[in-house]
Design a protein around this motif. Sequence first.
Motif, mmCIF file in Angstrom:
data_model
loop_
_atom_site.group_PDB
_atom_site.id
_atom_site.type_symbol
_atom_site.label_atom_id
_atom_site.label_comp_id
_atom_site.label_asym_id
_atom_site.label_seq_id
_atom_site.Cartn_x
_atom_site.Cartn_y
_atom_site.Cartn_z
ATOM 1 N N ASP A 29 0.871 -1.152 0.025
ATOM 2 C CA ASP A 29 -0.080 -0.190 0.045
ATOM 3 C C ASP A 29 0.872 1.309 0.122
ATOM 4 O OD1 ASP A 29 -2.257 -1.650 0.142
ATOM 5 O OD2 ASP A 29 -2.704 -1.356 2.393
ATOM 6 N N GLU A 30 2.038 1.372 0.754
ATOM 7 C CA GLU A 30 2.786 2.419 0.725
ATOM 8 C C GLU A 30 3.472 2.627 -0.666
ATOM 9 O OE1 GLU A 30 4.283 5.676 2.481
ATOM 10 O OE2 GLU A 30 3.122 4.574 3.497
ATOM 11 N N LEU A 35 3.860 6.183 -5.401
ATOM 12 C CA LEU A 35 3.692 6.276 -6.838
ATOM 13 C C LEU A 35 2.636 7.399 -7.169
ATOM 14 C CD1 LEU A 35 3.969 2.617 -8.096
ATOM 15 C CD2 LEU A 35 5.619 4.605 -8.434
ATOM 16 N N ARG A 36 1.767 7.962 -6.332
ATOM 17 C CA ARG A 36 0.652 8.837 -6.436
ATOM 18 C C ARG A 36 1.494 10.248 -5.880
ATOM 19 N NH1 ARG A 36 -2.593 4.861 -4.071
ATOM 20 N NH2 ARG A 36 -3.691 3.430 -5.832
ATOM 21 N N ASP A 37 2.601 10.209 -5.112
ATOM 22 C CA ASP A 37 3.069 11.282 -4.419
ATOM 23 C C ASP A 37 3.917 12.487 -5.309
ATOM 24 O OD1 ASP A 37 4.411 13.075 -2.539
ATOM 25 O OD2 ASP A 37 4.951 11.822 -1.353
ATOM 26 N N GLN A 278 -1.862 4.879 -11.238
ATOM 27 C CA GLN A 278 -2.578 6.211 -11.431
ATOM 28 C C GLN A 278 -3.677 6.181 -12.422
ATOM 29 O OE1 GLN A 278 0.311 9.446 -11.719
ATOM 30 N NE2 GLN A 278 1.868 8.335 -10.795
ATOM 31 N N GLY A 279 -3.874 4.903 -12.934
ATOM 32 C CA GLY A 279 -5.036 4.633 -13.813
ATOM 33 C C GLY A 279 -4.659 5.118 -15.398
ATOM 34 N N ARG A 280 -3.523 5.353 -15.799
ATOM 35 C CA ARG A 280 -3.281 5.906 -16.923
ATOM 36 C C ARG A 280 -3.117 4.684 -17.949
ATOM 37 N NH1 ARG A 280 0.477 9.296 -14.064
ATOM 38 N NH2 ARG A 280 2.154 7.751 -14.762
ATOM 39 N N TRP A 281 -2.958 3.358 -17.603
ATOM 40 C CA TRP A 281 -2.756 2.093 -18.228
ATOM 41 C C TRP A 281 -3.461 0.975 -17.622
ATOM 42 C CZ3 TRP A 281 -1.102 -2.760 -18.060
ATOM 43 C CH2 TRP A 281 -0.811 -3.512 -19.212
ATOM 44 N N ALA A 296 15.217 3.047 -6.337
ATOM 45 C CA ALA A 296 15.212 3.679 -4.852
ATOM 46 C C ALA A 296 14.073 4.229 -4.343
ATOM 47 C CB ALA A 296 16.465 4.880 -4.925
ATOM 48 N N GLY A 297 12.870 4.533 -5.193
ATOM 49 C CA GLY A 297 11.507 4.899 -4.731
ATOM 50 C C GLY A 297 11.051 3.670 -3.893
#
Length: 314
Positions: A29-30, A35-37, A278-281, A296-297
Amino acid sequence: MSLPAFCATTGMLDAAATAARLPWSGLADEIAALLRDGSVAVPARSMLPLAHGGSLFVMPATDHSVAMIKLITLTPGNAGTGRASIQGDVLVFDCATGERRLVLDGPTVTARRTAAVSLLAARLLAPAPQGPLLIVGAGVQGRSHAEAFIQGLGVREVWVASRSSASALALAAQVQALGAQARVVADADAAAPHCPLIVTCTTARRVVLAAAPRPDAFVAAVGAFTPAMLELAPALCRHLAQQGQIVVDSPDAGHEAGDLLQAGLDVAAMPVLGDVVQGRWTAGSGPVLFKSCGWAGWDLAAARLAMRTAMHDA
């Protein structure tokens, strides 16, 4: 904004304490939240070749409140010696004060965040997430992926293929201890048609999976993270690109995904996990290959979660 004062004295966490702060579902979840931040910044990682065939990896990342740097060595020559192949630490800092807050065990972070990324991808992309799961490679990543998919996805049956029968049997025992059924198989290609979930997690520089998977298969390939490495046969990668779809973990895969590069595929044009989150694909029909090279993310996501769980424990 300064982080809470509970950790004004740096917390030095060993492997067990690091793992306790990185539960599978919470970490997946984190990773999705990261990925949305829009505040996340992740420069390219640096790799320095070392004497005797090893490598030093330097991987920094930051968001609006936390900065981290992962320093690890990869020493393939340690295999079979009793010494770990991956060693190092993840240092976590407060952006507002510059203070070091936590030191996490680097190999534990690597193992858990890699499997948690695969778990997140499977949640989003696997056509048949119930399994059975075939794991090719019974080392640290094999164990981590088995645990992540059992506890985070509800898999109840795991098939294990490994060059080492002792390692395969040990992983099978661990799977059974987690409450799932386990089966050791000698041939990963022969097992592939029976398993809609497949994870390849070896350090091999040769093909470990060549058979075309089921139409409803989800394949996570995590072991090859340099252009010279590969686990999947080039023909298999091309088949997956033609009959299904391929998603990579980050844009860095464009110059790191040895499986795909050696198959002659245009990796830079492939969707990344962030596009899915993010719902782009969205995935179409056919099998899905998720190619993970590391980023590293993912370590930053682990650092953020470890900080929050440490706050909760304080």
